[in-house]
Design a protein around this motif. Structure first.
Motif, mmCIF file in Angstrom:
data_model
loop_
_atom_site.group_PDB
_atom_site.id
_atom_site.type_symbol
_atom_site.label_atom_id
_atom_site.label_comp_id
_atom_site.label_asym_id
_atom_site.label_seq_id
_atom_site.Cartn_x
_atom_site.Cartn_y
_atom_site.Cartn_z
ATOM 1 N N GLU A 81 0.839 -1.192 0.000
ATOM 2 C CA GLU A 81 0.000 0.000 0.000
ATOM 3 C C GLU A 81 0.881 1.252 0.000
ATOM 4 O O GLU A 81 0.499 2.292 -0.518
ATOM 5 C CB GLU A 81 -0.888 0.004 1.262
ATOM 6 C CG GLU A 81 -2.074 -0.930 1.176
ATOM 7 C CD GLU A 81 -3.039 -0.541 0.060
ATOM 8 O OE1 GLU A 81 -3.521 0.601 0.068
ATOM 9 O OE2 GLU A 81 -3.288 -1.376 -0.846
ATOM 10 N N GLU A 82 2.058 1.071 0.608
ATOM 11 C CA GLU A 82 2.968 2.203 0.794
ATOM 12 C C GLU A 82 3.797 2.396 -0.479
ATOM 13 O O GLU A 82 4.465 1.463 -0.929
ATOM 14 C CB GLU A 82 3.908 1.836 1.942
ATOM 15 C CG GLU A 82 4.342 2.962 2.822
ATOM 16 C CD GLU A 82 5.212 2.406 3.946
ATOM 17 O OE1 GLU A 82 6.320 2.891 4.095
ATOM 18 O OE2 GLU A 82 4.774 1.459 4.623
ATOM 19 N N LYS A 83 3.732 3.589 -1.076
ATOM 20 C CA LYS A 83 4.546 3.868 -2.258
ATOM 21 C C LYS A 83 5.186 5.244 -2.124
ATOM 22 O O LYS A 83 4.704 6.073 -1.349
ATOM 23 C CB LYS A 83 3.685 3.812 -3.521
ATOM 24 C CG LYS A 83 3.199 2.413 -3.866
ATOM 25 C CD LYS A 83 2.355 2.396 -5.119
ATOM 26 C CE LYS A 83 1.786 0.994 -5.326
ATOM 27 N NZ LYS A 83 0.878 0.923 -6.468
ATOM 28 N N TYR A 84 6.242 5.465 -2.873
ATOM 29 C CA TYR A 84 6.962 6.737 -2.750
ATOM 30 C C TYR A 84 7.209 7.394 -4.107
ATOM 31 O O TYR A 84 7.407 6.715 -5.108
ATOM 32 C CB TYR A 84 8.313 6.520 -2.057
ATOM 33 C CG TYR A 84 8.181 6.076 -0.621
ATOM 34 C CD1 TYR A 84 8.018 7.013 0.389
ATOM 35 C CD2 TYR A 84 8.184 4.720 -0.291
ATOM 36 C CE1 TYR A 84 7.878 6.604 1.709
ATOM 37 C CE2 TYR A 84 8.044 4.314 1.022
ATOM 38 C CZ TYR A 84 7.890 5.262 2.021
ATOM 39 O OH TYR A 84 7.748 4.869 3.324
ATOM 40 N N ILE A 85 7.215 8.723 -4.067
ATOM 41 C CA ILE A 85 7.623 9.516 -5.229
ATOM 42 C C ILE A 85 8.917 10.229 -4.841
ATOM 43 O O ILE A 85 8.980 10.858 -3.776
ATOM 44 C CB ILE A 85 6.548 10.584 -5.552
ATOM 45 C CG1 ILE A 85 5.378 9.955 -6.268
ATOM 46 C CG2 ILE A 85 7.123 11.717 -6.373
ATOM 47 C CD1 ILE A 85 5.624 9.660 -7.723
ATOM 48 N N ILE A 86 9.917 10.112 -5.691
ATOM 49 C CA ILE A 86 11.163 10.820 -5.388
ATOM 50 C C ILE A 86 11.513 11.747 -6.544
ATOM 51 O O ILE A 86 11.424 11.364 -7.711
ATOM 52 C CB ILE A 86 12.315 9.825 -5.127
ATOM 53 C CG1 ILE A 86 12.017 9.016 -3.853
ATOM 54 C CG2 ILE A 86 13.644 10.564 -4.974
ATOM 55 C CD1 ILE A 86 13.008 7.916 -3.580
ATOM 56 N N CYS A 87 11.887 12.960 -6.194
ATOM 57 C CA CYS A 87 12.376 13.882 -7.214
ATOM 58 C C CYS A 87 13.897 13.909 -7.136
ATOM 59 O O CYS A 87 14.481 14.244 -6.111
ATOM 60 C CB CYS A 87 11.817 15.283 -6.964
ATOM 61 S SG CYS A 87 12.534 16.515 -8.042
ATOM 62 N N ASN A 88 14.512 13.525 -8.245
ATOM 63 C CA ASN A 88 15.965 13.492 -8.304
ATOM 64 C C ASN A 88 16.486 14.893 -8.651
ATOM 65 O O ASN A 88 16.436 15.321 -9.800
ATOM 66 C CB ASN A 88 16.392 12.465 -9.359
ATOM 67 C CG ASN A 88 17.899 12.280 -9.416
ATOM 68 O OD1 ASN A 88 18.648 13.061 -8.830
ATOM 69 N ND2 ASN A 88 18.345 11.257 -10.115
ATOM 70 N N ALA A 89 16.966 15.605 -7.638
ATOM 71 C CA ALA A 89 17.516 16.941 -7.848
ATOM 72 C C ALA A 89 18.983 16.950 -7.449
ATOM 73 O O ALA A 89 19.516 17.943 -6.973
ATOM 74 C CB ALA A 89 16.731 17.967 -7.039
ATOM 75 N N ASP A 90 19.635 15.789 -7.658
ATOM 76 C CA ASP A 90 21.059 15.672 -7.328
ATOM 77 C C ASP A 90 21.857 15.966 -8.596
ATOM 78 O O ASP A 90 22.555 15.114 -9.103
ATOM 79 C CB ASP A 90 21.363 14.263 -6.812
ATOM 80 C CG ASP A 90 22.755 14.166 -6.210
ATOM 81 O OD1 ASP A 90 23.150 15.121 -5.527
ATOM 82 O OD2 ASP A 90 23.444 13.159 -6.437
ATOM 83 N N GLU A 91 21.700 17.178 -9.086
ATOM 84 C CA GLU A 91 22.295 17.547 -10.370
ATOM 85 C C GLU A 91 23.810 17.695 -10.231
ATOM 86 O O GLU A 91 24.307 18.733 -9.826
ATOM 87 C CB GLU A 91 21.680 18.871 -10.826
ATOM 88 C CG GLU A 91 22.093 19.328 -12.180
ATOM 89 C CD GLU A 91 21.332 20.598 -12.544
ATOM 90 O OE1 GLU A 91 20.719 20.604 -13.596
ATOM 91 O OE2 GLU A 91 21.339 21.558 -11.759
#
Lengths: 579, 162
Positions: free
Chosen positions: A169-179
């Motif tokens: 049920e648990e899901k994640y959204i990650i924004c990759n801002a490790d430019e």
């Protein structure tokens, strides 16, 4: 009347904060406009600091210029016109197609109200109120949006995989801002200039895959981006765009920020997750993909900053409108950071399908000091050098891959004839060696050996079979590395070998660097006819290698010369040359 | 090398560590906080973190040495970050490094004798259009030449001493 000052990191470095403070002080009690407001970076870095008065753009505004603008606003005699942007510069800006950068440099990034006025959070509202997750994913599929972080993987496919991942049920959204790509700052500009667009894109993605928690993994070297993101998140919470029951639905979502600690490899999805979990950021074997087993072992979707920034526009305008821009295999626009020996460096957003020439000589204004265009490096340490003869190659994922380079995240470093291509390859290998996590032997040791060979060649110790050795080793590193860092690390070597083999041969066989860049291969000589005997070089030479008496031509003792090149820069008569 | 751990910073870190249930996944933020307090990560501080969180010292050391941000040596009052991004490289960052090295008479990562400066080479600072660039504290200096670099260093040193 509205007065704005572009306060991105680059603008601040150019002195825009001083101009901003000065305008604020002078205009505080001036009712027609009041104090000036902040915007992010419009992308015309070569013209910073930039001040907008309504639709008029004033550039290279120093303190003196700021006073002129104050006089202009107050209706006094002034010289503001001399700071006005040229018609050509305004045209170059207008020639771009701005989707991800739509609001950058236009709105105040620290004001959610300004973002909302630009149709902000309308797309998220549309999704949550009138669409189901399938329709959202379908719209992204229609748009043809592909990951802007470099790999160009279809975004809808990743979302769909995370949505269909069962068992949790648990899901994640990650924004990759490790430019971390040296020479690239697209994501920084978006985060600093329009942070809400990224938050809205994440919110839509979270709804599509069914995630309730989002994390932005941002480089610690971007302090301003972190500050603006923090402000944006807290504003979005206040407005109810983040939190519980968003837009009256039963959907909950919140976002937190995680500051990276400085490791290029953490741009790789699995390494980023390892870092989020508190460990060393080392990649692991895929599958399982993050969509199945990601952060804390739960289904996770990771997209890049620019990818998320495109999403609200797509939902508002429809996937077909996005797909109408670009080429058959690459849809939409791409943001590029134009740097190096380019005349008009900065950030540009152009439709896919433009040629390299369109970018370099069109929006980029050609090469600095009218020198000749030699190559452009695309894709950073994972990419390659595309030579000037291929300037008509179109910018799309397929055509760029055919050259041996990649689209990459958007760094475009332009080089002229003073850039040595062997040294460029050495530079990138030096970077990858430092950033290799050390897990795979080929990447850890192989790249080190590649670097040693390149250093030897640049230092004048090139041997007969070095080129074959470089090629052989490169192929093995590509085959023997787990993640994209190792698999692509030899690309700068392979592309420079492909297009500039003659430079390698010159270094190895003739001990010459035609770009006059590799100092150990140069000899310095004074042309007696040009030398006036001013003694400046002799006095300043750190090795005391230059001798001569006043008003007679000097000579350089090549045995003593340390090849620092200082004398060439010092000489006012162009009497010192390198061969 | 022992640190000048006064009670105050130690107390601040202890409070931070005891606030909420800190687990292994919080290790990087913990280290970032510790470095923010001390300026670097002295061995005693790492032991303290291990003691309070139960995270093994080897794991902590592994993370500290992996990330470029973490320092295991004290730094000068002014931390200089020399950008070695592609654009800076193409525009002569090597000359800037040699100027800094020469002027400060130090190596990368080592504090100067007077304790005023430490310089570190870093990957792109993202101010490519102003290359070559360096940052001292939170101020960015762009379009550097050897001469202007030396001038900036002297000014900063004067500002600190005054």
């Amino acid at each position: 009347m509205r007065v704005t000052v572009g306060l991105g990191s680059c603008g601040i470095a150019a002195g825009a904060d001083k101009v901003f403070n000065l305008l604020n002080k002078e205009l505080e009690d001036f009712t027609p406009c009041g104090a000036s407001a902040v915007t992010g970076c419009i992308g015309m870095c070569y013209l910073e600091p930039i001040v907008n008065i309504d639709d008029d753009v004033y550039v290279k505004v120093d303190e003196e210029g700021a006073y002129e603008l104050v006089k202009l606003l107050k209706g006094q005699k002034n010289n503001a016109l001399s700071y006005k942007a040229s018609a050509q510069d305004i045209e170059l800006l207008a020639s771009q197609t701005r989707i991800a950068l739509k609001n950058c440099g236009v709105i105040n990034p620290e004001s959610i109200d300004e973002y909302v006025l630009k149709d902000g959070y309308k797309a998220a509202e549309k999704c949550l109120k009138n669409m189901n997750f399938e329709q959202v994913i379908e719209e992204i599929k229609t748009s043809g949006l592909a990951g802007r972080g470099g790999a160009g993987f279809p975004t809808w496919f990743k979302w769909n995989a995370a949505r269909n991942s069962v068992g949790s049920e648990e899901k994640y959204i990650i924004c990759n801002a490790d430019e971390g790509d040296p020479g690239a700052f697209m994501d920084r500009a978006i985060l600093e200039g329009d942070p809400h667009a990224v938050l809205e894109g994440m919110l839509i993605a979270a709804f599509a895959i069914g995630a309730n928690e989002g994390i932005i993994y941002v480089r610690a070297e971007y302090p301003l981006a972190i500050i603006r993101l923090e402000k944006a998140i807290s504003q979005a919470r206040q407005k109810g765009f983040l939190g519980k029951n968003i837009f009256g639905s039963d959907f909950n979502f919140d976002i937190r920020i995680k500051a990276g600690a400085g490791a290029f490899v953490c741009g790789e999805e699995t390494a980023l997750i390892a870092s989020l979990e508190g460990g060393r950021g080392m990649p692991r074997l895929k599958p399982p993909f993050p969509a199945q087993k990601g952060f804390k072992g739960k289904p996770t979707n990771i997209n890049n900053v620019e990818t998320f920034a495109n999403v609200p526009w797509i939902i508002r305008n429809g996937g077909e409108a996005f797909a109408a821009i670009g080429t058959e295999n690459s849809k939409g626009t791409k943001v590029f950071a134009l740097t190096g020996k380019i005349a008009k460096g900065g950030l540009v957003e152009v439709p896919m399908g433009w040629t390299i020439k369109d970018v370099v000589f069109g929006v980029g204004g050609g090469i600095q000091n009218n020198k000749s265009f030699k190559a452009v490096q695309m894709g950073g340490p994972s990419g390659g050098c595309i030579p000037a003869v291929l300037e008509n190659v179109t910018i799309d994922y397929k055509s760029l891959a055919e050259t041996g380079a990649i689209m990459g995240s958007g760094g475009m470093v332009v080089m002229d004839d003073t850039t040595c291509m062997v040294d460029m390859a050495r530079f990138f290998l030096d970077f990858t060696c430092k950033e290799s996590c050390g897990k795979c032997t080929h990447c850890r040791v192989g790249n080190r050996r590649l670097l040693e060979i390149l250093e030897r060649i640049c230092g004048g110790g090139g041997k007969d079979n070095d080129i074959e050795l470089l090629e052989e080793l490169s192929e093995e590193i590509k085959a023997g590395s787990l993640c994209a860092l190792g698999q692509t690390a030899p690309n700068p070597v392979l592309t420079t070998l492909k297009y500039f083999k003659n430079e390698y041969e010159d270094h190895i066989l003739n001990k010459k660097c035609t770009a006059h860049s590799c100092k150990p291969l140069l000899t310095y000589r004074i042309i007696p006819e040009k030398c006036t005997g001013c003694t400046l070089c002799a006095r300043k030479c750190p090795a005391n290698a230059i001798t001569g008496t006043v008003k007679t031509p000097h000579v350089i003792d090549s045995e003593k010369c340390v090849k620092c090149g200082d004398c060439v820069k010092l000489c006012k008569f162009d009497a010192i040359v390198t061969t | 090398m022992s640190c000048n751990c006064k009670n105050e910073p130690r107390q601040e870190l202890e409070n931070y560590l005891e606030n909420g249930n800190k687990t292994e996944s919080d290790l990087i933020p913990i280290l970032q906080k510790a470095q923010e307090i001390y300026g670097w990560l002295p061995p005693e501080v790492l032991s303290l973190i291990s003691e309070k969180t139960g995270i093994k010292p080897a794991k902590i050391m592994g993370v500290v040495t992996f990330y470029a941000q973490f320092r295991t040596k004290p730094v000068g009052k002014n931390l200089i970050l020399l950008c070695q991004g592609t654009a800076c490289h193409v525009n002569g960052s090597a000359d800037i490094e040699s100027a800094v090295k020469g002027e400060l008479n130090t190596e990368e990562g080592e504090m100067t004798e007077d304790g005023l400066f430490t310089y570190n080479n870093v990957a792109c600072l993202g101010c490519c259009s102003l290359s070559p660039v360096m940052m001292i504290g939170d101020k960015t200096y762009g379009k550097l030449t050897k001469e202007s670099t030396v001038r900036v260093l002297n000014e900063v040193a004067k500002g600190v001493k005054a």
